[in-house]
Design a protein around this motif. Structure first.
Motif, short mmCIF file in Angstrom:
data_model
loop_
_atom_site.label_atom_id
_atom_site.label_comp_id
_atom_site.label_asym_id
_atom_site.label_seq_id
_atom_site.Cartn_x
_atom_site.Cartn_y
_atom_site.Cartn_z
N SER A 137 0.87 -1.30 0.16
CA SER A 137 -0.08 -0.06 0.05
C SER A 137 0.78 1.15 0.00
CB SER A 137 -0.96 0.12 1.19
OG SER A 137 -1.87 -1.01 1.30
N ALA A 138 1.95 1.21 0.83
CA ALA A 138 2.91 2.35 0.99
C ALA A 138 3.34 2.48 -0.70
CB ALA A 138 3.98 2.24 1.79
N ASP A 139 4.03 1.34 -1.18
CA ASP A 139 4.60 1.57 -2.49
C ASP A 139 3.57 2.20 -3.61
OD1 ASP A 139 6.66 0.43 -1.49
OD2 ASP A 139 6.61 -1.44 -2.37
N HIS A 140 2.16 1.72 -3.38
CA HIS A 140 1.39 2.14 -4.34
C HIS A 140 1.01 3.72 -4.24
CE1 HIS A 140 -3.41 2.21 -5.75
NE2 HIS A 140 -2.50 2.30 -6.62
N LEU A 141 0.89 4.23 -2.74
CA LEU A 141 0.67 5.52 -2.70
C LEU A 141 1.93 6.57 -3.21
CD1 LEU A 141 -0.80 7.74 -1.53
CD2 LEU A 141 0.16 7.23 0.60
N ALA A 142 3.24 5.83 -3.15
CA ALA A 142 4.19 6.74 -3.67
C ALA A 142 4.32 6.66 -5.14
CB ALA A 142 5.61 5.69 -2.99
N SER A 143 3.94 5.35 -5.63
CA SER A 143 3.60 5.60 -7.03
C SER A 143 2.87 6.32 -7.66
CB SER A 143 3.34 4.06 -7.71
OG SER A 143 2.18 3.80 -7.53
N ILE A 144 1.41 6.77 -6.82
CA ILE A 144 0.62 7.87 -7.41
C ILE A 144 1.28 8.88 -7.35
CG2 ILE A 144 -1.48 8.79 -6.76
CD1 ILE A 144 -2.27 5.83 -5.72
N TYR A 145 1.87 9.16 -6.35
CA TYR A 145 2.64 10.69 -6.15
C TYR A 145 3.44 10.94 -7.47
CZ TYR A 145 0.77 11.29 -1.49
OH TYR A 145 -0.30 11.49 -0.70
N ASN A 205 2.76 2.53 -11.62
CA ASN A 205 1.67 2.73 -10.76
C ASN A 205 0.62 1.58 -10.86
OD1 ASN A 205 -1.28 4.15 -11.11
ND2 ASN A 205 -0.19 4.69 -9.01
N GLU A 206 0.62 1.17 -12.07
CA GLU A 206 -0.48 -0.22 -12.33
C GLU A 206 0.27 -1.29 -11.59
OE1 GLU A 206 -2.13 -2.36 -16.12
OE2 GLU A 206 -1.81 -0.21 -16.52
N VAL A 207 1.67 -1.65 -11.68
CA VAL A 207 2.02 -2.58 -11.17
C VAL A 207 1.88 -2.81 -9.54
CG1 VAL A 207 4.22 -3.71 -10.69
CG2 VAL A 207 3.79 -3.00 -13.08
N CYS A 208 2.05 -1.33 -9.10
CA CYS A 208 2.07 -1.26 -7.70
C CYS A 208 0.45 -1.51 -7.11
CB CYS A 208 2.32 0.23 -7.21
SG CYS A 208 4.15 0.21 -7.19
N CYS A 209 -0.40 -0.95 -8.02
CA CYS A 209 -1.81 -1.13 -7.76
C CYS A 209 -2.21 -2.74 -7.76
CB CYS A 209 -2.70 -0.33 -8.70
SG CYS A 209 -4.26 -0.43 -8.56
N HIS A 210 -1.70 -3.41 -8.75
CA HIS A 210 -2.09 -4.68 -8.59
C HIS A 210 -1.28 -5.50 -7.49
CE1 HIS A 210 -4.16 -5.02 -12.46
NE2 HIS A 210 -3.32 -4.16 -13.17
N ALA A 211 -0.31 -5.00 -7.06
CA ALA A 211 0.50 -5.95 -5.90
C ALA A 211 -0.24 -5.45 -4.63
CB ALA A 211 2.05 -5.38 -5.83
N ALA A 212 -0.68 -4.21 -4.52
CA ALA A 212 -1.39 -3.82 -3.45
C ALA A 212 -2.90 -4.58 -3.25
CB ALA A 212 -1.72 -2.34 -3.04
N ARG A 213 -3.27 -5.03 -4.62
CA ARG A 213 -4.50 -5.59 -4.55
C ARG A 213 -4.33 -7.23 -4.18
NH1 ARG A 213 -6.04 -6.21 -10.07
NH2 ARG A 213 -4.82 -8.07 -9.65
N ASP A 214 -3.39 -7.55 -4.77
CA ASP A 214 -3.13 -9.10 -4.51
C ASP A 214 -2.58 -9.39 -2.99
OD1 ASP A 214 -3.46 -9.42 -7.35
OD2 ASP A 214 -1.12 -9.56 -7.69
N ALA A 215 -1.94 -8.38 -2.31
CA ALA A 215 -1.48 -8.44 -1.08
C ALA A 215 -3.02 -8.37 -0.15
CB ALA A 215 -0.45 -7.44 -0.56
N ALA A 216 -3.91 -7.59 -0.60
CA ALA A 216 -5.08 -7.36 0.22
C ALA A 216 -5.78 -8.82 0.28
CB ALA A 216 -5.90 -6.36 -0.27
#
Length: 144
Positions: free
Chosen positions: A47-55, A74-85
């Motif tokens: 989630s932290a990585d995803h937020l950083a990628s958004i910025y 950002n897309e990669v980080c979004c998918h990683a956060a979703r998968d981790a969830a």
């Protein structure tokens, strides 16, 4: 008489559960024994990585290579956060402290205004359903 809030109640449960899993020599909770703590840490980092990628994506100059690289990242980080969830929802804690930690963490994420994947899905395909199933399995295992 003092009213106990849901969060305070969970903190009391988590504290009692953590105290029950203390190791004698160090007094520290052995979080390595319960996969729930690793799943929480993985989701927190994703989630932290995803937020950083958004910025990074927001700040990149449109139309540049950096912009498209940031968009892809950002897309990669979004998918990683979703998968981790989803991994978190499917993880069955092995300690009462793990159960309490997962439930507390899920509430913290929602209290911060973040959403879990497919929260609109009702039934067995929904994230909350999966989480409840994992917590029920953990409770049954711990009760046995």
């Amino acid at each position: 008489m003092k009213t106990v809030t849901r969060r305070a109640g969970l903190l009391m449960i988590a504290g009692a559960a953590a105290a029950s899993t203390l190791s004698a020599p160090t007094g520290a909770v052995d979080v390595s024994a319960d996969p729930a703590f690793a799943a929480i840490a993985k989701h927190r980092q994703a989630s932290a990585d995803h937020l950083a990628s958004i910025y990074a994506y927001d700040w990149a100059e449109r139309g540049t290579d950096a912009y498209y690289d940031a968009q892809d990242h950002n897309e990669v980080c979004c998918h990683a956060a979703r998968d981790a969830a989803w991994e978190l929802a499917a993880t069955i804690p092995t300690t009462l402290a793990g159960v309490a930690a997962v439930l507390q963490y899920a509430n913290e994420v929602e209290d911060e205004g973040d959403e879990w994947p497919d929260t609109d899905t009702i039934g067995a395909d929904g994230w909350h359903y999966q989480l409840r199933q994992a917590m029920a399995a953990a409770a049954a295992n711990l009760a046995a």
